[in-house]
Design a protein around this motif. Structure first.
Motif, mmCIF file in Angstrom:
data_model
loop_
_atom_site.group_PDB
_atom_site.id
_atom_site.type_symbol
_atom_site.label_atom_id
_atom_site.label_comp_id
_atom_site.label_asym_id
_atom_site.label_seq_id
_atom_site.Cartn_x
_atom_site.Cartn_y
_atom_site.Cartn_z
ATOM 1 N N SER A 72 -39.110 -53.143 -25.632
ATOM 2 C CA SER A 72 -38.802 -53.936 -24.442
ATOM 3 C C SER A 72 -38.747 -55.429 -24.729
ATOM 4 N N THR A 73 -39.304 -55.862 -25.860
ATOM 5 C CA THR A 73 -39.282 -57.288 -26.182
ATOM 6 C C THR A 73 -38.002 -57.700 -26.894
ATOM 7 N N MET A 74 -37.173 -56.735 -27.258
ATOM 8 C CA MET A 74 -35.945 -57.040 -27.988
ATOM 9 C C MET A 74 -34.801 -57.244 -27.001
ATOM 10 N N SER A 75 -33.977 -58.253 -27.268
ATOM 11 C CA SER A 75 -32.966 -58.672 -26.293
ATOM 12 C C SER A 75 -31.665 -57.884 -26.376
ATOM 13 N N SER A 76 -31.384 -57.248 -27.510
ATOM 14 C CA SER A 76 -30.103 -56.551 -27.643
ATOM 15 C C SER A 76 -30.282 -55.258 -28.427
ATOM 16 N N VAL A 77 -29.330 -54.358 -28.241
ATOM 17 C CA VAL A 77 -29.351 -53.074 -28.936
ATOM 18 C C VAL A 77 -28.915 -53.263 -30.378
ATOM 19 N N ASP A 78 -29.703 -52.737 -31.289
ATOM 20 C CA ASP A 78 -29.434 -52.844 -32.718
ATOM 21 C C ASP A 78 -29.370 -51.426 -33.278
ATOM 22 N N ALA A 79 -28.228 -51.048 -33.808
ATOM 23 C CA ALA A 79 -28.053 -49.682 -34.305
ATOM 24 C C ALA A 79 -29.049 -49.358 -35.415
ATOM 25 N N GLN A 80 -29.407 -50.358 -36.223
ATOM 26 C CA GLN A 80 -30.361 -50.110 -37.299
ATOM 27 C C GLN A 80 -31.732 -49.725 -36.742
ATOM 28 N N VAL A 81 -32.132 -50.388 -35.658
ATOM 29 C CA VAL A 81 -33.419 -50.062 -35.047
ATOM 30 C C VAL A 81 -33.375 -48.665 -34.448
ATOM 31 N N VAL A 82 -32.283 -48.347 -33.751
ATOM 32 C CA VAL A 82 -32.140 -47.010 -33.163
ATOM 33 C C VAL A 82 -32.242 -45.947 -34.248
ATOM 34 N N ASN A 83 -31.551 -46.162 -35.346
ATOM 35 C CA ASN A 83 -31.594 -45.190 -36.447
ATOM 36 C C ASN A 83 -32.983 -45.116 -37.063
ATOM 37 N N ALA A 84 -33.670 -46.254 -37.140
ATOM 38 C CA ALA A 84 -35.024 -46.262 -37.704
ATOM 39 C C ALA A 84 -35.991 -45.498 -36.807
ATOM 40 N N VAL A 85 -35.825 -45.616 -35.483
ATOM 41 C CA VAL A 85 -36.668 -44.860 -34.558
ATOM 42 C C VAL A 85 -36.414 -43.366 -34.722
ATOM 43 N N ARG A 86 -35.134 -42.988 -34.822
ATOM 44 C CA ARG A 86 -34.803 -41.563 -35.033
ATOM 45 C C ARG A 86 -35.406 -41.052 -36.345
ATOM 46 N N ALA A 87 -35.320 -41.876 -37.392
ATOM 47 C CA ALA A 87 -35.869 -41.457 -38.688
ATOM 48 C C ALA A 87 -37.384 -41.281 -38.600
ATOM 49 N N LEU A 88 -38.041 -42.165 -37.856
ATOM 50 C CA LEU A 88 -39.486 -42.028 -37.678
ATOM 51 C C LEU A 88 -39.805 -40.735 -36.947
ATOM 52 N N TRP A 89 -39.038 -40.430 -35.920
ATOM 53 C CA TRP A 89 -39.272 -39.195 -35.178
ATOM 54 C C TRP A 89 -39.107 -37.977 -36.081
ATOM 55 N N GLN A 90 -38.099 -37.996 -36.950
ATOM 56 C CA GLN A 90 -37.887 -36.869 -37.858
ATOM 57 C C GLN A 90 -39.069 -36.702 -38.816
ATOM 58 N N LYS A 91 -39.674 -37.833 -39.229
ATOM 59 C CA LYS A 91 -40.845 -37.748 -40.105
ATOM 60 C C LYS A 91 -42.055 -37.185 -39.360
ATOM 61 N N LEU A 92 -42.116 -37.426 -38.045
ATOM 62 C CA LEU A 92 -43.279 -37.011 -37.266
ATOM 63 C C LEU A 92 -43.212 -35.556 -36.836
ATOM 64 N N GLU A 93 -42.006 -34.994 -36.802
ATOM 65 C CA GLU A 93 -41.835 -33.651 -36.245
ATOM 66 C C GLU A 93 -42.724 -32.614 -36.915
#
Length: 677
Positions: free
Chosen positions: A143-164
């Motif tokens: 929520s503190t980030m002002s714009s959508v960054d595809a790298q961040v979105v992909n990093a969040v997805r990658a983190l989720w895959q590691k957590l599964e």
């Protein structure tokens, strides 16, 4: 996963300290009781914190729509990830904590921009270095980030895959219209701001020992007050209501209790306006104001300490000291009565109104800005001249003032005043450590310690950094070690010695020891690291390996007293320390370290097997540098070290234990070609 304590929070203990209460309920300013940001090392691992506090926050969470929340919770328990969308103040973080708690997961939060250890690091790289921890519930706040960054979105997805695959979960927090559509595969829950009156009732229900306090939300004046209040305001009102209810005169009416609670909630400003208006003018009125400030800063201490503090402040403000308790003065009790305080049978001075001390300090700081320098200098004088109890009281009072004003810069001004003044080192470092341990609020303090660690102005600055890091490492050991690694390569030898002392202090705790070992092995000992830091690492490792009790290495005793995974973990860490020392090939350091290990196997063959396991693991290659070359070199160095120690101490190299170790070493990894063995 740490043991999950299911007992209720002891409310009387939690709420007796206003600063601790602020740390707990202001989710952005938790004192590590729930999470700690740790972004300074290879492989990020946020520290686990009290399940008890986490459960308290979850139990008192009140969603705007219970039905909608329960539906989403059912989905989240199956998916183990989701997106929470809401405006600031809506309770997004509390909802995320409640969801993770309902699944029995320990909360870990990853936020961006909280600590300036590495200001050039991008959010997606921080996410990429986050370690998946079994049983952890991760919160990623975008929520503190002002714009959508595809790298961040992909990093969040990658983190989720590691957590599964590790029994963990992930919740992403966003503002409306930003990232909430970026994760189309994740369930989304819109978090609306609950009514403050409902939050108040929920928190009051958490005080089962105070029968009758639950009536507070039914009062018309309280309903009016809560109509425009935020959920955080409602939590504060609940705390005030509980404290005033338990402290009230049992013969008094409920109406008097409610109006007292409302007065405290309103910060007593109108009453303080009247009091200061009544005490204007000459020296006597000024002295009364000084006594008021002194009680506010040192409430709960003895009358002598409070009046001595007033005597110290008076000349700083060019005011004549009053004569409370003297031949011509009013006397102690009347003097305190004039400022709304009383002296109890234990001689300790307290205001008659709960939380009045905080209101006084807030009022004085906001209404009398011209005396700020004198007030800061006064705190330094108290720290230098008064007993430790006074020091802690004034430190907590000023930190509380900074917290309520959301002004971390005030704590830096206080630190600088104490540093250049007369406050002892322990006091300065204690102030820095207390503030630095706050995740958000302490970021400026951590930055100041970082600057001093990188370039200490004096040896005293270095000593303060080292002492502060050793103290606040209990809350954020990674952040503390990050600063110490810079201090360990300072030009000043005294600064480096201070870093070594702090390392040793942190390592006295078992978990701290593991963190220090990892830092030493991964960041302090390898080639490319400044020679000064490698020297501190070598000295630390040598000292720890050589420590013995009744002729047995301390580490070996620790391994033998553990079992299961802790034992295996300790064995790996000790082997890593030996490996780091072998790689430096410092003959004298190795001779110091090896002595207790060879001695103990000579005296007891029962020690031979565990010692051999450690040595074999120590010479082996690591996952990062597999292969036989490194193992061969370390095998030669360790074997030579053992033989040389035997020769120096008149021990037969062919002794059964010595021969057994050498044989095991030279055959374990088959490092040599035929004919070279």
């Amino acid at each position: 996963m740490v043991a999950q304590e299911t007992a209720l929070v002891n409310n009387s203990a939690v709420f007796n300290n206003p600063v601790e209460f602020l740390k707990m309920v202001q989710l952005g300013h938790l004192h590590g009781n729930l999470f700690v940001y740790q972004f300074g090392t290879e492989g990020l691992e946020p520290e686990k914190k009290s399940w008890q506090y986490q459960k308290y926050l979850a139990d008192t969470f009140h969603p705007a729509s219970r039905e909608a929340y329960e539906r989403f919770r059912g989905v989240f328990r199956n998916t183990r990830w989701g997106v929470l969308v809401g405006e600031p103040g809506s309770g997004r973080e509390t909802a995320a904590i409640a969801l993770h708690t309902s699944c029995g997961l320990q909360v870990h939060q990853v936020q961006f921009g909280q600590d300036n250890d590495n200001p050039d690091e991008t959010p997606h790289s921080r996410l990429g270095r986050t370690k998946p921890i079994p049983g952890a519930g991760y919160i990623v706040d975008l929520s503190t980030m002002s714009s959508v960054d595809a790298q961040v979105v992909n990093a969040v997805r990658a983190l989720w895959q590691k957590l599964e695959g590790v029994d963990s979960a992930l919740i992403v927090i966003t503002r409306p219209g930003t990232y909430d559509t970026a994760f189309s595969e994740a369930p989304v829950f819109e978090v609306d701001r609950p009514l403050a009156i409902d939050v108040l009732a929920k928190h009051l229900a958490y005080f089962p020992s105070a029968k009758g306090v639950e009536a507070l939300p039914r009062w018309p004046e309280i309903k009016t007050l809560m109509a425009e209040a935020s959920p955080t305001d409602a939590v504060r009102m609940a705390n005030i209501g509980f404290r005033t209810f338990t402290a009230r005169d049992r013969q008094g009416s409920f109406d008097a209790w409610v109006h007292e609670a409302i007065g405290i909630y309103s910060d007593w400003k109108a009453e303080l306006d009247r009091w200061f208006e009544e005490h204007r003018g000459g020296p006597e009125a000024a002295w009364n104001r000084i006594v008021l400030i002194s009680v506010a800063a040192l409430e709960g201490l003895g009358s002598e300490e409070v009046l001595k503090a007033a005597d110290t402040l008076a000349p700083m403000l060019r005011v004549e000291k009053g004569d409370a308790g003297g031949l011509t003065g009013l006397g102690v009790e009347p003097t305190f009565r004039l400022v709304g305080a009383e002296r109890g049978e234990d001689d300790r001075v307290r205001f008659t109104k709960p939380e009045y001390s905080a209101a006084v300090l807030d009022y004085v700081w906001s209404q009398l800005p011209r005396i700020h320098p004198e007030l800061l200098a006064w705190t330094d004088a108290i720290a230098a001249e008064r007993p430790e109890e006074c020091l802690e009281a004034v430190r907590d009072a000023w930190i509380g003032l900074a917290l309520r004003r959301n002004d971390p810069g005030l704590t830096i001004r206080l630190l600088d005043e104490w540093m250049k003044g007369r406050a002892p080192r322990k006091a300065v470092a204690g102030l820095a450590a207390e503030v630095a341990s706050w995740p958000d609020f302490g970021s400026k303090m951590r930055r100041r310690l970082y600057e001093w660690a990188r370039n200490p102005k004096t040896d005293e600055h270095a000593a303060v950094v080292a002492t502060a890091c050793a103290t606040y490492s209990r809350d954020d050991v990674v952040s503390a070690l990050f600063r110490l690694k810079w201090l360990a390569q300072a030009e000043s030898g005294k600064a480096r010695e201070a870093a070594l002392g702090a390392l040793s202090e942190i390592a006295e705790d078992t978990e701290g020891l593991f963190a220090v070992v990892r830092a030493i092995v991964d960041e302090w000992s390898h080639s490319g690291v400044p020679v000064e830091r490698r020297e501190i690492a070598r000295r630390f490792v040598t000292d720890r390996l050589a420590r013995a009790e009744d002729g047995v290495p301390e580490f070996l005793l620790m391994i033998e007293s553990a079992s299961g995974d802790p034992r295996n973990r300790m064995t790996r860490h000790v082997a890593d320390l030996w490996r780091s020392l072998l790689d430096q090939e410092d003959d004298e350091a190795l001779q110091v370290a090896i002595g207790p290990w060879v001695t103990c196997v000579l005296e007891s063959e029962a020690k031979l097997e565990p010692v051999m396991r450690i040595f074999v693991a120590a010479v082996a290659g690591t996952k990062q540098t597999p292969g036989g070359t490194e193992a061969s070199g370390r095998t030669v160095v360790l074997g030579r070290t053992i033989i040389e120690w035997c020769d120096r101490n008149g021990i037969d190299r062919g002794a059964r234990s010595v021969y057994g170790i050498l044989t095991r070493l030279f055959t374990a990894h088959e490092p040599f070609r035929d004919g070279d063995r």
